[in-house]
Structure formats: C-alpha cells, structure tokens
Design a protein around this motif. Structure first.
Motif, PDB file in Angstrom:
ATOM      1  N   GLU A  37       0.855  -1.550   0.433  1.00 38.93           N
ATOM      2  CA  GLU A  37      -0.015  -0.200   0.342  1.00 38.93           C
ATOM      3  C   GLU A  37       0.610   1.205   0.380  1.00 38.93           C
ATOM      4  OE1 GLU A  37      -3.268  -2.709   2.510  1.00 38.93           O
ATOM      5  OE2 GLU A  37      -2.237  -0.673   4.208  1.00 38.93           O
ATOM      6  N   LEU A  38       2.205   1.180   0.604  1.00 36.14           N
ATOM      7  CA  LEU A  38       2.565   2.093   1.321  1.00 36.14           C
ATOM      8  C   LEU A  38       3.571   2.986  -0.461  1.00 36.14           C
ATOM      9  CD1 LEU A  38       4.205   4.342   2.690  1.00 36.14           C
ATOM     10  CD2 LEU A  38       6.028   2.628   2.978  1.00 36.14           C
ATOM     11  N   LEU A  39       3.959   1.557  -0.864  1.00 34.67           N
ATOM     12  CA  LEU A  39       4.990   1.890  -2.197  1.00 34.67           C
ATOM     13  C   LEU A  39       4.081   2.522  -2.933  1.00 34.67           C
ATOM     14  CD1 LEU A  39       6.594  -1.355  -1.839  1.00 34.67           C
ATOM     15  CD2 LEU A  39       7.606   0.749  -2.104  1.00 34.67           C
ATOM     16  N   ARG A  43      18.181   0.240   3.550  1.00 33.65           N
ATOM     17  CA  ARG A  43      18.330   1.762   3.697  1.00 33.65           C
ATOM     18  C   ARG A  43      19.519   2.564   3.203  1.00 33.65           C
ATOM     19  NH1 ARG A  43      21.184   1.249   9.171  1.00 33.65           N
ATOM     20  NH2 ARG A  43      20.350   3.639   9.272  1.00 33.65           N
ATOM     21  N   ARG A  44      19.938   1.143   2.740  1.00 30.53           N
ATOM     22  CA  ARG A  44      21.787   2.482   1.903  1.00 30.53           C
ATOM     23  C   ARG A  44      21.405   1.906   0.213  1.00 30.53           C
ATOM     24  NH1 ARG A  44      26.302   3.543   4.825  1.00 30.53           N
ATOM     25  NH2 ARG A  44      25.934   3.484   6.766  1.00 30.53           N
ATOM     26  N   ASN A  45      20.454   3.046   0.375  1.00 27.57           N
ATOM     27  CA  ASN A  45      20.692   3.149  -1.640  1.00 27.57           C
ATOM     28  C   ASN A  45      19.485   4.398  -1.869  1.00 27.57           C
ATOM     29  OD1 ASN A  45      17.545   2.066  -2.111  1.00 27.57           O
ATOM     30  ND2 ASN A  45      18.431   0.574  -0.874  1.00 27.57           N
ATOM     31  N   GLU A  93      12.802   4.672   5.514  1.00 30.10           N
ATOM     32  CA  GLU A  93      12.890   5.998   6.917  1.00 30.10           C
ATOM     33  C   GLU A  93      11.902   4.303   7.635  1.00 30.10           C
ATOM     34  OE1 GLU A  93      10.016   9.675   7.364  1.00 30.10           O
ATOM     35  OE2 GLU A  93      11.719  10.322   5.256  1.00 30.10           O
ATOM     36  N   ILE A  94      11.406   3.992   7.178  1.00 28.75           N
ATOM     37  CA  ILE A  94      10.258   2.777   8.026  1.00 28.75           C
ATOM     38  C   ILE A  94      11.509   2.068   8.342  1.00 28.75           C
ATOM     39  CG2 ILE A  94       8.886   0.481   7.355  1.00 28.75           C
ATOM     40  CD1 ILE A  94       6.964   2.609   6.151  1.00 28.75           C
ATOM     41  N   ALA A  95      12.622   1.334   7.201  1.00 27.75           N
ATOM     42  CA  ALA A  95      13.718   0.496   7.295  1.00 27.75           C
ATOM     43  C   ALA A  95      14.343   0.645   8.275  1.00 27.75           C
ATOM     44  CB  ALA A  95      14.769   0.838   5.780  1.00 27.75           C
TER      45      ALA A  95
END
Lengths: 373, 129
Positions: free
Chosen positions: A348-350, B59-61, B70-72
């Motif tokens: 959904e987020l994507l 995260r690292r990309n 951010e979620i990661a």
C-alpha cells in the motif's frame, strides 16, 4: 530329543499351534512324496529339492515361533516389582478385627475343627468327633511319657535337618552361617573396647523429652499410597548428561598410539586428508551447477514488477548474490524471497508513493489474467 | 516462600512480565562476566545477521522511495542492541584480557608467548635476526 522336551513344556494353546504347523509341513512332505512316484526321474529330483526347501522353511518358522515365545517370557519377567510401603495402621486394624472376630474360646475352636474333620472323613460324625476330642484333650492334660515322646520326635527332626543341610552346604553358605553365629554371640570384648564417653558426660536432665508417636492418630490423606501416583520429580538434566558422557567414555577407549589419534583427527576433519584436496568439505556444493548460483532472476519472475525502482533494487540484489561464493543456493533463494514478503507487506505504501505503478505491473497482471482464463 | 517472591518481584523491573528470577549461583566455564556478555552478543549477532543485512540494504540506497527507507531505519533500530556486530569486542579466549590480543590466534600476548614457547602454535618461532 531336546526338541521333544521343549514341545512338552509349552503352554497348551501354543503347543496346539506348534503341532498344527508341524502337521501341515508333514502333510506337504507326504503329498510331494506321493506325487513324485508317478512322474519321471528329472521331475522327481526337482520335487525332492522342493521338499527339502519346504521342510527347511517349516523348521525356520518353528524356530522363529520358539524365539518369539521366549522373548515374551523375558519381557513379562522384567516388570519392576518395587517395594510397596507397608501400611502398619491397616495391618494393626486388621489384626484387631481378626482378634475380635475370633472371640470363641480355644475349646470352642477345637470342637469346631474336630467337627469339620469328622464331616470331611464321613461315617459316624459324632463318634469320630468325640474320639478326636478325647485324644486332643488327653494330650493337653499332659502325660509325661507322651511329652517325652514328642520331644524326642522333635529332636530327631532337628538332627535330620542339620544333617541334610550339612551335606548340601556350599562354602558361601557355611561362611554365612559362621557370620550369623558370630553376630548372635554376645560381644563382650567389643563392648569393653568402646570408650565409655557417654557415662563421663552428664546427661541433660533439664530437658523434658516428649515422646512423639508418628502413627498415633489418623492420617491426613495428603499423600496417596498408590505407586502409580508417584511422579519422576526433579529431573537433573546436567547430571544425566554428564552420566551419559561418563558411560560413553568408559566404553570408548582412547587411542593407544599416535596413528590411532591421527585417524581420529582425520575423521573429525581436524587434519587434511591425503592426497590434499582444496575443496575438502565442499562435497555438497560440487553437486550444484554454477548457473543456479548466478542466474537468480528466475526467483524474481512471479512477483517482482517489470519496471520501476523495486525492479532496479532487486536486480542489484541479484547481481550481488551472484558474485557471492560463500552462500548456498538455498540461502540466496531465501534472501530474495524475504524481500518478496517485505514488499508484500508494504504494498500500500509503495503504491501511494508511486514506487509501484500499474504500468509496471501491466504485463504481469496480463499474464496472470490470461492464466486465469 | 512469600519472602522469596517479594524479592523476585523487586528484582524484576517489569511487573507485568511474571519472570522468575534465578537466585541460584550460575556456574560457567567462561572466565568472567565480560566474557559471558561477549559470548551472548556474538550468538545474537550471528542469529540476526542476515535480517539486519537485508533491512540495512533497504536503507543504504537512493533507488527506493524515502518513506520506505525511513521505515527501514525504524525497523533496524527495533532490533535488540546486542545484535549489532559493533558491540562485539575481541577479548582473549583463554584469559578474557581486553588488551594485547593477537587476533589471528584470538589470545592475549601472554598466552601467545606461553603457547609459542611450548611449541603449540604451528609455524611460530622465536624471532632471531
């Protein structure tokens, strides 16, 4: 001869089966013999061979039966007959009850017993009863001669017993007898040898000793006397583990020379095997072909969108994995599938952010729709 | 029994989690508590290393959207602290000495010298030139 002995000492039902099997085999043998007489010589030989085989098979079956029977006997014996705790209170109660029941005086009991004997013998009951009682009571009144005769009889019996024992006593039993006699005999020397320290010390007269009777009152009924209710209790894992380890060590012998130690180390893979193989320990990996390691796009096919940032990212992941010589194929596959699960959760987020667009998934969706139809 | 329970309640920080505190002596073969801590950290790090790597790769990309990254970030912070490889410290395996550790053999310099003198280290010889 021994076989016949075995058969006679078996229980009846098993004996019957045994006999049946034997009967059947004998019947078969007899049939074969009857048929062979009518046919040619070549067939006769063949049939004789067959007979021998059948008789052998029958014997094998019989032997197996016997083995199974003996096994069953052993298993039934190995049941644990553990000591049950004696219930002294119940015993006492029973004794009291028996005593109460047997309120009849000794003479009354004698009369009853004589009556029973007379009835069992038959004939004139009352006469036999009276005769028995006369004899019994005369003995009770007591003639000196009668008593001495009895005594001699008893003495004689004792002597016989001793002689019988003396003949068949083994050395161990003799030693045991001697020890028993020693224990029974009063130990005078031992008593004197002990230092009488207790007499020197003054006993504590101030302390009042209360006598506690453990079994005076009724039990509370907290613990059940049944053995089945008892559980294992505390299990000492470490102790058991160490005990097993100890057992293993006791059985396995340490290497007696350096050659044996080197062999052990080689088996434990602490030492190289000769001829030296650089890929020692990588036998499983040899079976896997290199294409499985390198071409990982096939794992992306079912779920990954064909365009967009996610595809880009996953392709980079695949490139990195293809260059990794340390992971197994399964580990690489797991790695890719983890990402699948992760992106599923974040779908959904994507879609909101625009990472996954319908155009990217277009062909995938079309393919799926076609397969559905 | 009641007193023991009270003590255990005091010791356990979370009153909601009814954990039983072990008041018995713990005997191990490890030299000291820092060594035990190091062992625990290493075990946890090996367990969670693949998961951490995957989350870190997200995260690292600069390809994936910023929201996902951010979620990661939050996810990796949610991992237990002892799962980070940075918390592992290289102590001597025999004496638990934090300094003067020869990395290839994972022992302190004192133990290294002792073993080398007794010819227990393959290919190690006293230098002389």
């Amino acid at each position: 001869m021994s076989r016949i002995y075995l058969i006679t000492h078996l229980p009846n039902n098993i004996k019957n089966t045994f006999h049946n099997v034997r009967h059947r085999t004998l019947q078969k043998v007899s049939l074969c013999t009857s048929s062979s007489s009518s046919s040619d010589d070549d067939t006769k030989l063949q049939k004789k061979v067959e007979e021998k085989k059948k008789s052998k098979e029958a014997l094998d079956k019989l032997n197996k039966l016997l083995l199974t029977m003996t096994e069953d006997d052993v298993s039934s014996k190995t049941k644990l007959n553990l000591a049950q705790p004696t219930n002294k209170r119940q015993k006492k109660l029973r004794e009291k009850q028996d005593f109460k029941e047997s309120k009849a005086t000794p003479t009354e009991t004698l009369v009853n017993a004589a009556n029973n004997v007379a009835e069992s013998i038959g004939g004139d009951v009352k006469q036999t009863q009276s005769e028995l009682l006369m004899k019994l009571l005369n003995v009770a009144n007591g003639d000196a001669t009668v008593n001495t005769n009895l005594k001699d009889l008893v003495k004689g019996m004792k002597i016989d017993q001793e002689s019988a024992q003396g003949a068949g006593l083994s050395k161990a039993q003799q030693v045991r007898q001697i020890l028993q006699e020693q224990s029974k005999a009063p130990r005078r020397k031992g008593d004197m040898a002990k230092p009488r320290s207790k007499s020197a010390k003054s006993p504590k007269r101030d302390v009042v000793v209360e006598k506690i009777s453990l079994f005076g009152s009724e039990p509370l009924g907290i613990f059940s006397p049944n053995q089945n209710d008892l559980t294992e209790g505390v299990v000492n894992k470490t102790w058991n583990h160490l005990y097993d380890k100890d057992l293993k060590l006791a059985v396995t012998h340490p290497p007696s020379n350096y050659f044996q130690q080197m062999i052990l180390w080689t088996e434990q893979k602490k030492i190289w095997k000769f001829p030296i193989d650089n890929e020692q320990g990588l036998e499983e990996e040899k079976k896997v072909y290199f294409t499985d390691h390198v071409f990982l796009e096939k794992h992306l096919e079912p779920w990954c969108p064909l365009k967009g940032p996610i595809r880009h990212f996953m392709e980079l992941v695949c490139v990195g994995l293809s260059k990794n010589p340390y992971l197994t194929v399964e580990a690489k596959k797991e790695h890719v599938l983890w990402f699948r699960e992760y992106f599923k959760d974040k779908l959904e987020l994507l879609q909101e952010t625009g990472a996954i667009q319908e155009t990217d998934l277009g062909k995938l969706h079309a393919d799926q729709k076609q397969s559905e139809h | 029994m009641n007193s023991l329970k009270l003590i255990s309640n005091l010791l356990s920080h979370n009153l909601n989690t009814f954990r039983t505190v072990n008041l018995q002596q713990i005997r191990t073969k490890w030299v000291n508590r820092w060594m035990i801590r190091d062992v625990k950290r290493r075990q946890l790090a090996t367990e969670l290393a693949p998961a951490r790597l995957r989350v870190n790769s997200l995260r690292r990309n600069d390809i994936l959207p910023a929201e996902l990254r951010e979620i990661a970030d939050k996810e990796i912070a949610a991992f237990p602290l002892n799962s980070t490889p940075l918390r592992i410290n290289k102590r001597c395996v025999v004496t638990s000495r934090p300094r003067g550790v020869v990395n290839r053999w994972r022992v302190s310099r004192i133990v290294f010298r002792h073993l080398a003198d007794y010819n227990k280290l393959s290919g190690v010889q006293r230098a002389m030139w």
